[in-house]
Design a protein around this motif. Structure first.
Motif, PDB file in Angstrom:
ATOM      1  N   GLN A  28      33.616  47.474  41.906  1.00  0.00           N
ATOM      2  CA  GLN A  28      33.396  46.194  40.987  1.00  0.00           C
ATOM      3  C   GLN A  28      34.187  45.174  41.420  1.00  0.00           C
ATOM      4  O   GLN A  28      33.189  43.538  41.909  1.00  0.00           O
ATOM      5  CB  GLN A  28      32.523  46.937  39.660  1.00  0.00           C
ATOM      6  N   PRO A  29      35.264  44.994  41.204  1.00  0.00           N
ATOM      7  CA  PRO A  29      35.916  43.869  40.512  1.00  0.00           C
ATOM      8  C   PRO A  29      36.438  42.781  41.898  1.00  0.00           C
ATOM      9  O   PRO A  29      36.479  42.031  41.634  1.00  0.00           O
ATOM     10  CB  PRO A  29      37.642  44.176  40.189  1.00  0.00           C
ATOM     11  N   ASN A  45      33.312  40.425  42.173  1.00  0.00           N
ATOM     12  CA  ASN A  45      32.835  40.147  41.324  1.00  0.00           C
ATOM     13  C   ASN A  45      34.048  38.685  41.797  1.00  0.00           C
ATOM     14  O   ASN A  45      33.604  37.192  40.951  1.00  0.00           O
ATOM     15  CB  ASN A  45      33.502  40.536  39.658  1.00  0.00           C
ATOM     16  N   MET A  46      34.916  39.227  41.983  1.00  0.00           N
ATOM     17  CA  MET A  46      36.002  37.901  42.677  1.00  0.00           C
ATOM     18  C   MET A  46      36.273  37.786  44.562  1.00  0.00           C
ATOM     19  O   MET A  46      36.877  36.840  44.813  1.00  0.00           O
ATOM     20  CB  MET A  46      37.843  38.544  42.340  1.00  0.00           C
ATOM     21  N   ASN A  47      35.128  38.288  45.506  1.00  0.00           N
ATOM     22  CA  ASN A  47      35.068  38.222  46.162  1.00  0.00           C
ATOM     23  C   ASN A  47      36.140  38.024  46.935  1.00  0.00           C
ATOM     24  O   ASN A  47      37.152  37.222  47.914  1.00  0.00           O
ATOM     25  CB  ASN A  47      34.460  36.339  47.181  1.00  0.00           C
ATOM     26  N   GLU A  57      40.805  43.009  37.559  1.00  0.00           N
ATOM     27  CA  GLU A  57      40.596  41.891  37.936  1.00  0.00           C
ATOM     28  C   GLU A  57      41.317  40.855  37.231  1.00  0.00           C
ATOM     29  O   GLU A  57      42.027  39.138  38.538  1.00  0.00           O
ATOM     30  CB  GLU A  57      38.986  41.164  37.435  1.00  0.00           C
ATOM     31  N   SER A  85      27.483  42.192  49.532  1.00  0.00           N
ATOM     32  CA  SER A  85      28.011  41.805  48.563  1.00  0.00           C
ATOM     33  C   SER A  85      27.029  42.711  47.633  1.00  0.00           C
ATOM     34  O   SER A  85      27.192  42.551  46.410  1.00  0.00           O
ATOM     35  CB  SER A  85      27.627  40.187  48.165  1.00  0.00           C
ATOM     36  N   SER A  94      43.328  38.537  40.216  1.00  0.00           N
ATOM     37  CA  SER A  94      43.148  36.629  39.714  1.00  0.00           C
ATOM     38  C   SER A  94      44.798  36.856  39.892  1.00  0.00           C
ATOM     39  O   SER A  94      45.155  35.497  40.504  1.00  0.00           O
ATOM     40  CB  SER A  94      43.258  36.794  39.021  1.00  0.00           C
ATOM     41  N   THR A 122      33.063  40.719  51.407  1.00  0.00           N
ATOM     42  CA  THR A 122      32.938  40.908  49.833  1.00  0.00           C
ATOM     43  C   THR A 122      32.039  39.751  49.911  1.00  0.00           C
ATOM     44  O   THR A 122      30.988  40.114  49.222  1.00  0.00           O
ATOM     45  CB  THR A 122      33.294  40.996  48.753  1.00  0.00           C
TER      46      THR A 122
END
Length: 125
Positions: A34-35, A38-40, A2, A103, A6, A99
């Motif tokens: 998952q990352p 989580n961050m769309n 992540e 989702s 980012s 995502t």
């Protein structure tokens, strides 16, 4: 992962999270997605097909020069790979999964596996 995402860094993951013998696409691990969830961040699917070693089509015997699996040690396998003069590879980019639209981790994992499996060319036994 992540942290890299980012910062705008693209991350390439192999969702099987293990190695195989090239005869099938192994099950995908849900945490690998998952990352992105989580961050769309959308997921760009791709498939890697190894086609030839030293100009000769891969088969059940020659695949052991390329694929690391089972009881093989990494050092012995790596030394085998270093003896190869040429490895032909096809990388095919598949669809991009949103995502936001997909989702749920179960859904995106299953869709990804289905898509990658459809583009995968297994090594014949």
């Amino acid at each position: 992962i992540e942290s890299s995402l980012s910062k705008g860094v693209s991350v390439v993951l192999y969702a099987e999270a293990t190695t195989g013998d090239g005869t099938e696409v192994l099950p995908f691990k849900k945490p690998m997605f998952q990352p992105a969830l989580n961050m769309n961040i959308p997921v760009l699917l791709h498939v890697v097909n190894y086609t030839k070693i030293n100009g000769v089509a891969l088969d059940d015997v020659s695949k052991d020069y390329l694929f690391w699996y089972g009881e093989m040690t990494i050092v012995d396998h790596f030394l085998k790979v270093l003896t190869l003069r040429r490895i032909d590879v096809e990388v095919k980019f598949l669809e991009i999964l949103s995502t936001q639209e997909h989702s749920e981790i179960e859904e995106i994992t299953n869709m990804s596996h289905k898509s990658v499996s459809s583009g995968f060319r297994p090594i014949l036994r």
